[in-house]
Write a protein that holds these residues in place. Structure first.
Motif, PDB file in Angstrom:
ATOM      1  N   VAL A   8       0.846  -1.193   0.000  1.00  0.00           N
ATOM      2  CA  VAL A   8       0.000   0.000   0.000  1.00  0.00           C
ATOM      3  C   VAL A   8       0.884   1.247   0.000  1.00  0.00           C
ATOM      4  O   VAL A   8       1.826   1.355   0.798  1.00  0.00           O
ATOM      5  N   LEU A   9       0.573   2.161  -0.905  1.00  0.00           N
ATOM      6  CA  LEU A   9       1.220   3.477  -0.971  1.00  0.00           C
ATOM      7  C   LEU A   9       0.105   4.506  -0.925  1.00  0.00           C
ATOM      8  O   LEU A   9      -0.781   4.514  -1.805  1.00  0.00           O
ATOM      9  N   ALA A  10       0.106   5.356   0.101  1.00  0.00           N
ATOM     10  CA  ALA A  10      -1.031   6.243   0.342  1.00  0.00           C
ATOM     11  C   ALA A  10      -0.583   7.681   0.566  1.00  0.00           C
ATOM     12  O   ALA A  10       0.569   7.951   0.910  1.00  0.00           O
TER      13      ALA A  10
ATOM     14  N   GLY B 145      -5.883   9.372   2.014  1.00  0.00           N
ATOM     15  CA  GLY B 145      -5.577   7.964   1.792  1.00  0.00           C
ATOM     16  C   GLY B 145      -4.744   7.346   2.896  1.00  0.00           C
ATOM     17  O   GLY B 145      -4.809   6.132   3.122  1.00  0.00           O
ATOM     18  N   ASP B 146      -3.947   8.163   3.594  1.00  0.00           N
ATOM     19  CA  ASP B 146      -3.190   7.648   4.733  1.00  0.00           C
ATOM     20  C   ASP B 146      -4.121   7.086   5.798  1.00  0.00           C
ATOM     21  O   ASP B 146      -3.851   6.050   6.411  1.00  0.00           O
ATOM     22  N   SER B 147      -5.231   7.794   6.032  1.00  0.00           N
ATOM     23  CA  SER B 147      -6.187   7.330   7.033  1.00  0.00           C
ATOM     24  C   SER B 147      -6.846   6.029   6.590  1.00  0.00           C
ATOM     25  O   SER B 147      -7.078   5.128   7.408  1.00  0.00           O
ATOM     26  N   VAL B 148      -7.148   5.920   5.308  1.00  0.00           N
ATOM     27  CA  VAL B 148      -7.702   4.668   4.783  1.00  0.00           C
ATOM     28  C   VAL B 148      -6.686   3.546   4.947  1.00  0.00           C
ATOM     29  O   VAL B 148      -7.022   2.422   5.340  1.00  0.00           O
TER      30      VAL B 148
ATOM     31  N   SER C 105       3.158  -4.357   2.896  1.00  0.00           N
ATOM     32  CA  SER C 105       3.934  -3.206   3.332  1.00  0.00           C
ATOM     33  C   SER C 105       3.044  -1.984   3.247  1.00  0.00           C
ATOM     34  O   SER C 105       1.990  -2.008   2.596  1.00  0.00           O
ATOM     35  N   CYS C 106       3.477  -0.897   3.898  1.00  0.00           N
ATOM     36  CA  CYS C 106       2.684   0.328   3.879  1.00  0.00           C
ATOM     37  C   CYS C 106       3.611   1.535   3.899  1.00  0.00           C
ATOM     38  O   CYS C 106       4.459   1.653   4.797  1.00  0.00           O
ATOM     39  N   VAL C 107       3.454   2.409   2.935  1.00  0.00           N
ATOM     40  CA  VAL C 107       4.217   3.659   2.886  1.00  0.00           C
ATOM     41  C   VAL C 107       3.240   4.821   2.855  1.00  0.00           C
ATOM     42  O   VAL C 107       2.293   4.836   2.048  1.00  0.00           O
ATOM     43  N   PHE C 108       3.470   5.773   3.747  1.00  0.00           N
ATOM     44  CA  PHE C 108       2.628   6.952   3.859  1.00  0.00           C
ATOM     45  C   PHE C 108       3.357   8.171   3.291  1.00  0.00           C
ATOM     46  O   PHE C 108       4.490   8.460   3.693  1.00  0.00           O
TER      47      PHE C 108
ATOM     48  N   PRO D  41       6.195  -3.929   7.311  1.00  0.00           N
ATOM     49  CA  PRO D  41       7.189  -2.877   7.040  1.00  0.00           C
ATOM     50  C   PRO D  41       6.492  -1.574   6.667  1.00  0.00           C
ATOM     51  O   PRO D  41       5.593  -1.556   5.813  1.00  0.00           O
ATOM     52  N   MET D  42       6.927  -0.475   7.299  1.00  0.00           N
ATOM     53  CA  MET D  42       6.321   0.831   7.067  1.00  0.00           C
ATOM     54  C   MET D  42       7.408   1.869   6.817  1.00  0.00           C
ATOM     55  O   MET D  42       8.511   1.771   7.353  1.00  0.00           O
ATOM     56  N   ARG D  43       7.077   2.852   6.026  1.00  0.00           N
ATOM     57  CA  ARG D  43       7.958   3.997   5.816  1.00  0.00           C
ATOM     58  C   ARG D  43       7.098   5.237   5.620  1.00  0.00           C
ATOM     59  O   ARG D  43       5.996   5.168   5.078  1.00  0.00           O
TER      60      ARG D  43
END
Length: 296
Positions: A105-107, A111-114, A131-134, A232-234
């Protein structure tokens, strides 16, 4: 080398629709490989990703939709728009596409809240996130600094403010949140405004803006999920963004153990538009590191 992006007309021509709750949701997909879900912000649409779309599609199966109330998707007038429902829409889109494997996920922004909700669902066993990147967004209500038009939309005159919102006001708002050297051009502003104005969009802005109090309602659940998750988050963040710039990253580093953050100097609230090459570089480096760890 500058990324060429995709002209709005060409972008719109590639979209397809699926139905959610009786409403048409416009979505896009391209490429092959691991699924990568891109989630746009307020008040714009998935065209925000047009610079990154083709480079990411060379490596991943990229997926994006205009969320309910945004862009080329339905904008029902009396609807009670909720971030939780927008997360439902993302999951419905993945099901529509037959995707049941873990999703990157790239938000950005709204979209970060979603994405935070999807991460919380992952922790609860209701979603599979790889993975998730904000990018710049209000991950923590206590650091979110809304611009004037957002405050007015939340006020008792919000409906009137929304109806009077136009391209000139959009340009004035964006001038304040983009970096001083990375302001949007006239053609880009035309594109943003076209998507906002489509299908009576300004008439629902005062309803969409209720994501701000909804963030406060969900804050503890979302932050707790981020703190305990092994996903994993960034954060890749435009530092001079007055809404969620360096001050938000400082809070992220306080709350998230081993925080992985990248600050882009002189970049504002829309890093994927203002500095797409830098975002692509840091995003692909993040994914490459995940691949290295999984192969050990």
């Amino acid at each position: 080398m500058a990324l060429p992006g995709i002209a709005l007309d060409a972008w719109r021509a590639q979209g397809r629709d699926f139905a959610f709750g009786g409403h048409a949701i416009r979505y896009w997909t391209a490429g092959e490989g691991e699924p990568l879900l891109l989630i746009h912000g307020f008040p714009t649409a998935s065209w925000d990703w047009h610079y990154l779309w083709a480079p990411l599609a060379e490596r991943y199966r990229v997926i994006a939709c205009d969320m309910l109330g945004f862009g080329d998707s339905a904008k029902p007038r009396g609807h009670d728009y909720r971030l939780l429902e927008q997360a439902d829409i993302q999951q419905a889109l993945l099901a529509h596409l037959g995707i049941d494997e873990p999703v990157h996920v790239l938000a950005h922004d709204y979209g970060d809240s979603v994405a935070q909700e999807l991460l919380a669902r992952h922790e609860d066993g209701g979603f599979r996130m790889a993975s998730c990147v904000f990018l710049n967004g209000g991950l923590f209500p206590e650091t979110h600094r809304p611009v004037l038009v957002q405050k007015l939309l939340l006020s008792p005159i919000g409906a009137l403010v929304g109806r009077r919102f136009d391209r000139r006001r959009l340009a004035a708002s964006f001038a304040k949140v983009f970096g001083p050297a990375t302001q949007p051009g006239e053609a880009e502003l035309d594109g943003f405004w076209t998507l906002i104005a489509h299908n009576g969009g300004p008439a629902v802005m005062h309803r969409l803006i209720h994501y701000i109090p909804e963030r406060r309602q969900q804050r503890e659940r979302w932050v707790a999920a981020m703190q305990r998750s092994k996903v994993p988050m960034r954060v890749i963040d435009g530092a001079v963004d007055p809404i969620s710039g360096a001050h938000m990253v400082a809070r992220y580093r306080e709350l998230i153990e081993g925080a992985d953050t990248v600050l882009l100097d002189d970049i504002g609230h829309y890093p994927q538009v203002e500095a797409p090459e830098a975002v692509l570089k840091h995003y692909l480096a993040f994914l490459a590191r995940i691949d290295e760890r999984s192969s050990v």
